[in-house]
Motif scaffolding. Structure first.
Motif, PDB file in Angstrom:
ATOM      1  N   VAL A  30      15.422   4.230  24.186  1.00 46.51           N
ATOM      2  CA  VAL A  30      14.823   4.193  22.849  1.00 46.51           C
ATOM      3  C   VAL A  30      13.428   3.594  22.922  1.00 46.51           C
ATOM      4  O   VAL A  30      12.482   4.099  22.307  1.00 46.51           O
ATOM      5  N   GLU A  31      13.286   2.531  23.703  1.00 49.10           N
ATOM      6  CA  GLU A  31      11.978   1.898  23.854  1.00 49.10           C
ATOM      7  C   GLU A  31      10.973   2.857  24.495  1.00 49.10           C
ATOM      8  O   GLU A  31       9.782   2.828  24.163  1.00 49.10           O
ATOM      9  N   ARG A  32      11.465   3.699  25.406  1.00 46.16           N
ATOM     10  CA  ARG A  32      10.578   4.654  26.085  1.00 46.16           C
ATOM     11  C   ARG A  32      10.369   5.938  25.282  1.00 46.16           C
ATOM     12  O   ARG A  32       9.627   6.820  25.707  1.00 46.16           O
ATOM     13  N   LYS A  33      11.055   6.034  24.134  1.00 41.20           N
ATOM     14  CA  LYS A  33      10.953   7.211  23.267  1.00 41.20           C
ATOM     15  C   LYS A  33      11.395   8.490  23.974  1.00 41.20           C
ATOM     16  O   LYS A  33      10.762   9.539  23.891  1.00 41.20           O
ATOM     17  N   SER A  34      12.514   8.396  24.672  1.00 43.65           N
ATOM     18  CA  SER A  34      13.133   9.571  25.263  1.00 43.65           C
ATOM     19  C   SER A  34      13.392  10.604  24.176  1.00 43.65           C
ATOM     20  O   SER A  34      13.633  10.271  23.020  1.00 43.65           O
ATOM     21  N   ARG A  35      13.378  11.884  24.567  1.00 41.19           N
ATOM     22  CA  ARG A  35      13.500  12.982  23.604  1.00 41.19           C
ATOM     23  C   ARG A  35      14.678  12.810  22.647  1.00 41.19           C
ATOM     24  O   ARG A  35      14.556  13.077  21.449  1.00 41.19           O
ATOM     25  N   TRP A  36      15.810  12.360  23.135  1.00 41.81           N
ATOM     26  CA  TRP A  36      17.022  12.299  22.315  1.00 41.81           C
ATOM     27  C   TRP A  36      17.128  10.985  21.549  1.00 41.81           C
ATOM     28  O   TRP A  36      18.172  10.693  20.969  1.00 41.81           O
ATOM     29  N   THR A  37      16.058  10.205  21.538  1.00 39.37           N
ATOM     30  CA  THR A  37      16.064   8.934  20.802  1.00 39.37           C
ATOM     31  C   THR A  37      15.044   8.918  19.669  1.00 39.37           C
ATOM     32  O   THR A  37      14.952   7.928  18.946  1.00 39.37           O
ATOM     33  N   GLY A  60      24.039   9.104  18.475  1.00 41.39           N
ATOM     34  CA  GLY A  60      22.987   8.288  17.884  1.00 41.39           C
ATOM     35  C   GLY A  60      21.608   8.822  18.233  1.00 41.39           C
ATOM     36  O   GLY A  60      21.450   9.670  19.094  1.00 41.39           O
ATOM     37  N   GLY A  61      20.596   8.308  17.546  1.00 37.78           N
ATOM     38  CA  GLY A  61      19.230   8.714  17.828  1.00 37.78           C
ATOM     39  C   GLY A  61      18.474   9.205  16.617  1.00 37.78           C
ATOM     40  O   GLY A  61      17.315   9.588  16.717  1.00 37.78           O
ATOM     41  N   GLY A  62      19.128   9.244  15.465  1.00 38.96           N
ATOM     42  CA  GLY A  62      18.430   9.644  14.246  1.00 38.96           C
ATOM     43  C   GLY A  62      18.157  11.125  14.151  1.00 38.96           C
ATOM     44  O   GLY A  62      17.168  11.535  13.537  1.00 38.96           O
ATOM     45  N   GLN A  63      19.042  11.954  14.702  1.00 41.06           N
ATOM     46  CA  GLN A  63      18.831  13.401  14.702  1.00 41.06           C
ATOM     47  C   GLN A  63      19.959  14.126  13.969  1.00 41.06           C
ATOM     48  O   GLN A  63      19.843  14.422  12.771  1.00 41.06           O
ATOM     49  N   GLN A  64      21.082  14.412  14.646  1.00 40.18           N
ATOM     50  CA  GLN A  64      22.149  15.207  14.020  1.00 40.18           C
ATOM     51  C   GLN A  64      22.709  14.552  12.757  1.00 40.18           C
ATOM     52  O   GLN A  64      22.909  15.221  11.735  1.00 40.18           O
ATOM     53  N   GLY A  65      22.992  13.251  12.831  1.00 39.09           N
ATOM     54  CA  GLY A  65      23.615  12.575  11.714  1.00 39.09           C
ATOM     55  C   GLY A  65      22.814  12.643  10.425  1.00 39.09           C
ATOM     56  O   GLY A  65      23.329  13.067   9.382  1.00 39.09           O
ATOM     57  N   PRO A  66      21.542  12.236  10.442  1.00 43.35           N
ATOM     58  CA  PRO A  66      20.747  12.302   9.219  1.00 43.35           C
ATOM     59  C   PRO A  66      20.564  13.724   8.687  1.00 43.35           C
ATOM     60  O   PRO A  66      20.558  13.944   7.467  1.00 43.35           O
ATOM     61  N   ILE A  67      20.415  14.702   9.583  1.00 44.11           N
ATOM     62  CA  ILE A  67      20.272  16.085   9.118  1.00 44.11           C
ATOM     63  C   ILE A  67      21.536  16.518   8.371  1.00 44.11           C
ATOM     64  O   ILE A  67      21.467  17.104   7.280  1.00 44.11           O
ATOM     65  N   LEU A  68      22.702  16.219   8.930  1.00 42.87           N
ATOM     66  CA  LEU A  68      23.950  16.603   8.284  1.00 42.87           C
ATOM     67  C   LEU A  68      24.160  15.827   6.987  1.00 42.87           C
ATOM     68  O   LEU A  68      24.683  16.368   6.012  1.00 42.87           O
TER      69      LEU A  68
END
Length: 270
Positions: A22-29, A74-82
C-alpha cells in the motif's frame, strides 16, 4: 538463517508485505476514483477478478437487498464499486482482508463518497466471523496465491453463501509457477519447478530470503484440481469460466495465465 523468524507465520508476513505494498502504491492497492463511484451509482460499472478482463455482468445475481462479501479483496476497488452499484438496491457490502492497510483503502473510499461498507480483518481460510448462509454473493479476486492451502477457502465460501448463492473467483493458472522466476523476470522461460509450487519449499532459503528482504508477499501455485475441483468438492457447480493474461508478464505471449470462474452453491440444495 531464514528471515521468516521475525514473523509468526506466512499469514503474518504476507499481512506485513501487503501493508508495505500500500505504501508503494502497488496496482491492487490504489483506490478507485470519485468518477468511478459516480458512474457505478448511475449503473455504469465493472470489476476485475483477474488483471484485465471485466467480469461479465450476467454473472452477477440481482443486487436488490443482496448481502455481498468481497473476500481477500481489500484495496478500495471491488468493494466500493459494488457498494455504489448496489446502493439504490439496498445491497450491503463487506470487505474481508488480511491487510489492515488494504482495508483502510476501502474505508477511505467509503468515507470520501459516503458509501455504506463494512470492513473485517482476517484469514480467508477462516470466515468464522460470519454465520452460515450469510451472503448472496462472494467476490474473490485473484488472491489465494498468498495462502499455502486453498481448499479451506472454497469450503468456507460454501458455508457462508446461501442456497443458490454465487461465488465469483479469480486465480492463477499454476503453469505460471513451472518456470524459474528470476529468469522469467528476464524474459527467459526455463522450466524448473514441480507443481504445486510453494515459496516455502520449491526454492532455496537464500531465494526465499531475497523475497522477504524485498518485502514481497510469499506465493503458492495451487493445482487446478484444488482450484476448480476444490470448488466442486465444496459443493459448487461451475457455471462460467474465462482466461486472462497480464501483458508483458511472461509467458503471456504464449498463453493466458489467469482464470476467472462463476459458480453456484448447490451444497444444500435438494
Amino acid at each position: 538463517m531464514s528471515l521468516m523468524k521475525g514473523f509468526e507465520n506466512v499469514r503474518s508476513f504476507n499481512r506485513y508485505a501487503w501493508d508495505r505494498a500500500v505504501e508503494r502504491k502497488s496496482r491492487w492497492t490504489v483506490p478507485v476514483g470519485e468518477e468511478t463511484i459516480a458512474a457505478a451509482r448511475r449503473g455504469e460499472w465493472e470489476i476485475l477478478l483477474t488483471p484485465t478482463k471485466p467480469v461479465p455482468l450476467r454473472w452477477f445475481p440481482d443486487l436488490r437487498s443482496a448481502e455481498i462479501l468481497c473476500l481477500a479483496a481489500g484495496g478500495g476497488q471491488q468493494g466500493p464499486i459494488l457498494a455504489a452499484a448496489g446502493e439504490s438496491a439496498a445491497a450491503r457490502v463487506t470487505v474481508f482482508d488480511n491487510s489492515p492497510r488494504q482495508l483502510a483503502q476501502d474505508r477511505f473510499v467509503a468515507e470520501r463518497d459516503s458509501l455504506q461498507l463494512t470492513t473485517v480483518e482476517g484469514d480467508m481460510r477462516d470466515l468464522g466471523a460470519f454465520s452460515d448462509g450469510a451472503f448472496d454473493l462472494v467476490v474473490h479476486p485473484c488472491s489465494n496465491l498468498f495462502i499455502p492451502d486453498v481448499r479451506p477457502v472454497w469450503k468456507e465460501c460454501a458455508r457462508v453463501l446461501k442456497r443458490g448463492g454465487i461465488l465469483l473467483a479469480g486465480f492463477v493458472n499454476p503453469v505460471l509457477y513451472l518456470f524459474d522466476q528470476k529468469k522469467i523476470d528476464e524474459g527467459i522461460l526455463e522450466v524448473r519447478h514441480r507443481l504445486p509450487y510453494s515459496d516455502l519449499t520449491s526454492i532455496s532459503e537464500s531465494e526465499r530470503n531475497a523475497y522477504i528482504r524485498a518485502e514481497e508477499a510469499l506465493e503458492f501455485g495451487h493445482t487446478l484440481t484444488d482450484q476448480i475441483g476444490g470448488q466442486i468438492d465444496a459443493g459448487f457447480a461451475v457455471t462460467g469460466f474465462y482466461e486472462d493474461r497480464w501483458e508483458g508478464q511472461p509467458p503471456a505471449e504464449y498463453t493466458d495465465t489467469y482464470i476467472a470462474s462463476s459458480a453456484v452453491n448447490i451444497r444444500q440444495l435438494q
